[in-house]
Write a protein that holds these residues in place. Structure first.
Motif, mmCIF file in Angstrom:
data_model
loop_
_atom_site.group_PDB
_atom_site.id
_atom_site.type_symbol
_atom_site.label_atom_id
_atom_site.label_comp_id
_atom_site.label_asym_id
_atom_site.label_seq_id
_atom_site.Cartn_x
_atom_site.Cartn_y
_atom_site.Cartn_z
ATOM 1 N N LEU A 227 83.012 63.995 -49.038
ATOM 2 C CA LEU A 227 82.695 64.759 -50.339
ATOM 3 C C LEU A 227 80.974 64.963 -50.480
ATOM 4 N N ALA A 228 80.468 63.986 -49.970
ATOM 5 C CA ALA A 228 78.973 63.904 -49.904
ATOM 6 C C ALA A 228 78.645 64.874 -48.888
ATOM 7 N N ARG A 229 79.257 64.942 -47.761
ATOM 8 C CA ARG A 229 78.898 65.975 -46.699
ATOM 9 C C ARG A 229 79.158 67.401 -46.940
ATOM 10 N N GLY A 230 79.789 67.548 -48.404
ATOM 11 C CA GLY A 230 80.021 68.930 -48.766
ATOM 12 C C GLY A 230 81.453 69.416 -48.401
ATOM 13 N N PHE A 231 82.363 68.494 -48.262
ATOM 14 C CA PHE A 231 83.656 69.030 -48.209
ATOM 15 C C PHE A 231 84.345 68.960 -49.552
ATOM 16 N N VAL A 232 85.285 70.056 -49.853
ATOM 17 C CA VAL A 232 86.137 69.879 -51.176
ATOM 18 C C VAL A 232 87.170 68.738 -50.702
ATOM 19 N N ALA A 233 87.747 68.407 -51.908
ATOM 20 C CA ALA A 233 88.598 67.145 -52.004
ATOM 21 C C ALA A 233 89.655 67.149 -51.073
ATOM 22 N N ALA A 234 90.247 68.277 -51.043
ATOM 23 C CA ALA A 234 91.511 68.535 -50.164
ATOM 24 C C ALA A 234 91.190 68.194 -48.562
ATOM 25 N N ASP A 235 89.871 68.636 -48.181
ATOM 26 C CA ASP A 235 89.505 68.433 -46.993
ATOM 27 C C ASP A 235 88.924 67.118 -46.761
ATOM 28 N N ALA A 236 88.336 66.577 -47.586
ATOM 29 C CA ALA A 236 87.822 65.148 -47.360
ATOM 30 C C ALA A 236 88.796 64.202 -47.459
ATOM 31 N N LEU A 395 111.585 82.944 -34.602
ATOM 32 C CA LEU A 395 110.496 83.728 -34.338
ATOM 33 C C LEU A 395 109.396 82.911 -33.891
ATOM 34 N N ARG A 396 108.457 83.419 -32.897
ATOM 35 C CA ARG A 396 107.252 82.588 -32.829
ATOM 36 C C ARG A 396 106.370 82.997 -34.101
ATOM 37 N N LEU A 397 105.461 81.812 -34.343
ATOM 38 C CA LEU A 397 104.657 81.809 -35.438
ATOM 39 C C LEU A 397 103.264 81.692 -35.356
ATOM 40 N N GLY A 398 102.527 82.521 -35.851
ATOM 41 C CA GLY A 398 100.891 82.303 -35.918
ATOM 42 C C GLY A 398 100.360 82.161 -37.197
ATOM 43 N N VAL A 399 99.717 81.426 -37.494
ATOM 44 C CA VAL A 399 99.347 80.827 -39.022
ATOM 45 C C VAL A 399 97.736 80.920 -39.101
ATOM 46 N N SER A 400 97.491 81.788 -40.285
ATOM 47 C CA SER A 400 96.106 81.919 -40.484
ATOM 48 C C SER A 400 95.630 80.470 -41.278
ATOM 49 N N SER A 401 94.433 79.894 -40.750
ATOM 50 C CA SER A 401 93.938 78.678 -41.380
ATOM 51 C C SER A 401 92.308 78.907 -41.537
ATOM 52 N N HIS A 402 91.846 78.185 -42.677
ATOM 53 C CA HIS A 402 90.238 78.645 -42.817
ATOM 54 C C HIS A 402 89.674 77.217 -43.142
ATOM 55 N N SER A 403 90.661 75.996 -43.272
ATOM 56 C CA SER A 403 90.058 74.860 -43.705
ATOM 57 C C SER A 403 90.729 73.647 -43.115
ATOM 58 N N LEU A 404 90.254 72.260 -43.352
ATOM 59 C CA LEU A 404 91.000 71.107 -42.910
ATOM 60 C C LEU A 404 92.274 71.189 -43.392
ATOM 61 N N PRO A 508 81.852 68.555 -31.421
ATOM 62 C CA PRO A 508 81.353 67.528 -32.376
ATOM 63 C C PRO A 508 82.258 66.405 -32.862
ATOM 64 N N ASP A 509 81.528 65.364 -33.205
ATOM 65 C CA ASP A 509 82.415 64.369 -34.051
ATOM 66 C C ASP A 509 83.132 64.605 -35.172
ATOM 67 N N LEU A 510 82.558 65.518 -35.931
ATOM 68 C CA LEU A 510 83.059 65.954 -37.196
ATOM 69 C C LEU A 510 82.749 67.631 -37.403
ATOM 70 N N PRO A 511 83.776 68.191 -37.978
ATOM 71 C CA PRO A 511 83.758 69.625 -38.376
ATOM 72 C C PRO A 511 82.779 69.630 -39.507
ATOM 73 N N THR A 512 82.348 70.862 -40.027
ATOM 74 C CA THR A 512 81.326 71.266 -41.367
ATOM 75 C C THR A 512 82.206 71.967 -42.123
ATOM 76 N N PRO A 513 81.967 71.599 -43.543
ATOM 77 C CA PRO A 513 82.641 72.310 -44.417
ATOM 78 C C PRO A 513 82.934 73.904 -44.522
ATOM 79 N N SER A 514 83.841 74.555 -44.762
ATOM 80 C CA SER A 514 84.107 76.019 -44.648
ATOM 81 C C SER A 514 84.416 76.467 -45.890
ATOM 82 N N LEU A 515 84.278 75.518 -46.965
ATOM 83 C CA LEU A 515 84.392 76.291 -48.352
ATOM 84 C C LEU A 515 83.474 75.643 -49.160
#
Length: 515
Positions: A227-236, A395-404, A508-515
């Protein structure tokens, strides 16, 4: 060099070096933040038992806060063992003071007793938590026993998701109730998370070890650090789950009893991204439905069957037909949609190309399309029965994703691929997400456990090369396809081929926040 984020942990010492501030320090180091250890209580304990607990006088707790506030103000404050009512109230006062100066995240780990059974909180302390800390909390991370104690009689008859909702009703923004076992799979450990962005069962691998001392402290501090690194709670919480699972794998004996877990930097390289359920049932389908036969390559997204056929003629062999539904779909529009899908299916079948139809999965299945691509809002709207029907369709499935958390939730469907985006700023549609950038794309490609497709803002050949170097299995082009794919595709395809001769981008070791 940029200074790391600062967090405070207000907790107890552990003379055995296992839990409390000792575990908090290891978790903070694993997430790359600077931890200020504020001592609220001192315990005499070893790996077998807690023999004494003494809360520090409030004036000494106040002095620690004052010294730090003038020089090292926190982005997040995490509480552990506090020791008494006065200490709880002191923390609440300082949270209010700090928030007058700047935003502050508060993570409450309600340490109400030792894992050995020693109680740390009486009824008065529980009341103080409810009155002073829960209404101020950004995130609360109780285990199931602690959640029941915090709620008191109100917990009677409530299942875990309902307990989380009841805790949110007391004021906390987000809750994660830890410590569950999957009812059908003993190899999975599940925690229920309820956050402003997503709720569901967070499922990771169960680690069979007796060395679990400090697990709760590690999880809460890892979440606070994220959270201190800027991630929202769900990503954290996704990152905290990964860090804690890795810490359990590194746990080892330090005495005769249970040894401490050992959070460590680089945990993401050794731990799978967890799965997140789509609803209150812990339904998970693994990670990838099928092994990838070959990279998806240049992936053209066309808004008509004519544009799709032109891209096919230019040599593209992975395609998506994306025809969006108007606000008021007419019978004529529906007929035209069915015709466009049927034409796309026939055209791709003739040359052996991979086709995914965006959104209209039932119609696509009826018309013989081999695959579909769905956004997460559409998948949520299907409900559990609809998602089960989609899976049963084959069906083969592709899914949009934007966050952890969207990555974790998409993985639970065992998709053919995940779309990571937007990689660069895009004008194709309005979105709240920050651009992922190439570092996040590299992290996703290495950690997703299934093929990753880069999408968003890819307009030039150089970007195609960069996305492929980051490890993307496919690179989506939308506007870059233009009205003349015969001219647009060759330089894009050449750029993709060139990436195979160049060095891969470092992960990288960690991603960065996307929201």
């Amino acid at each position: 060099m940029q200074q790391p984020p600062v967090i405070w942990s207000v907790a107890g010492t552990d003379s055995g070096g296992g839990a409390g501030l000792s575990a908090d320090q290891r978790a903070a180091d694993a997430l790359g933040v600077h931890l200020c250890p504020v001592v609220a209580a001192v315990t005499a304990q070893n790996s077998l038992a807690v023999t004494r607990v003494e809360a520090l006088p409030v004036d000494l707790l106040d002095a620690q806060f004052a010294a730090l506030a003038s020089d090292m103000p926190p982005l997040a404050l995490k509480t552990g063992l506090l020791g008494g009512v006065d200490q709880v109230r002191c923390v609440a006062r300082w949270v209010d003071r700090l928030r007058e100066r700047a935003p502050l995240t508060l993570v409450v780990d309600p340490v109400l007793g030792a894992s050995t059974g020693a109680p740390f909180a009486d009824a008065a302390v529980l009341d103080a938590y409810r009155e002073c800390l829960l209404p101020r909390a950004t995130l609360v991370t109780p285990n199931r026993r602690e959640a029941t104690r915090l709620l008191g009689p109100a917990a009677s008859g409530l299942d875990v998701p309902a307990q989380a909702q009841a805790l949110q009703a007391l004021g906390t923004q987000a809750v994660c109730i830890t410590g569950g076992d999957h009812p059908l799979d003993g190899q999975r450990a599940i925690d229920w998370m309820a956050t402003p962005h997503a709720s569901g069962w967070l499922s990771g691998g169960r680690v069979d070890t007796p060395h679990q001392h400090g697990t709760g402290c590690t999880f809460a501090t890892a979440a606070a650090a994220a959270l201190a690194r800027g991630f929202v709670a769900a990503d954290a919480l996704v990152l905290a789950k990964m860090a804690t699972e890795h810490a359990l794998r590194l746990g080892r004996a330090a005495g005769q009893g249970a040894g401490p877990v050992r959070a460590a930097p680089g945990f993401a390289a050794h731990t799978e991204v967890p799965l997140l359920s789509w609803g209150v049932e812990p339904v998970f389908h693994g990670t990838s439905a099928r092994p990838e036969a070959q990279p998806l390559g240049l992936y053209a997204i066309a808004d008509s069957s004519a544009q799709l056929r032109a891209a096919l003629a230019a040599g593209v062999r992975t395609l998506q037909l994306r025809i969006k539904t108007p606000e008021v779909p007419t019978p004529a529009w529906r007929q035209a949609l069915a015709q466009a899908i049927a034409e796309a299916v026939a055209a791709c079948a003739r040359v052996g190309a991979r086709l995914y139809v965006n959104d209209h999965w039932a119609l696509a299945h009826r018309l013989g399309a081999p695959g579909v691509h769905l956004g997460q809002e559409d998948l949520l709207a299907l409900g559990e029965d609809g998602r089960a029907a989609l899976r049963a369709s084959g069906l083969r499935l592709g899914v949009s994703s934007h966050s952890l958390w969207e990555l974790a939730r998409a993985r639970a469907l065992a998709p053919d691929y995940l779309a990571c985006g937007p990689v660069w700023p895009t004008l194709t549609k309005a979105m709240p997400w920050r651009p992922q950038g190439l570092d996040n794309l590299a992290w996703w490609s290495a950690r997703a456990g299934c093929p990753v497709v880069a999408i968003g803002g890819i307009l030039a050949a150089g970007q195609v090369t960069q996305a492929a170097q980051a490890g993307a299995s496919g690179v989506c082009v939308v506007r870059a396809l233009g009205s003349d794919p015969a001219s647009a595709v060759p330089p894009l395809a050449a750029a993709l081929a060139a990436a195979g001769t160049q060095a891969r981008r470092a992960v990288p070791d960690l991603p960065t926040p996307s929201l």
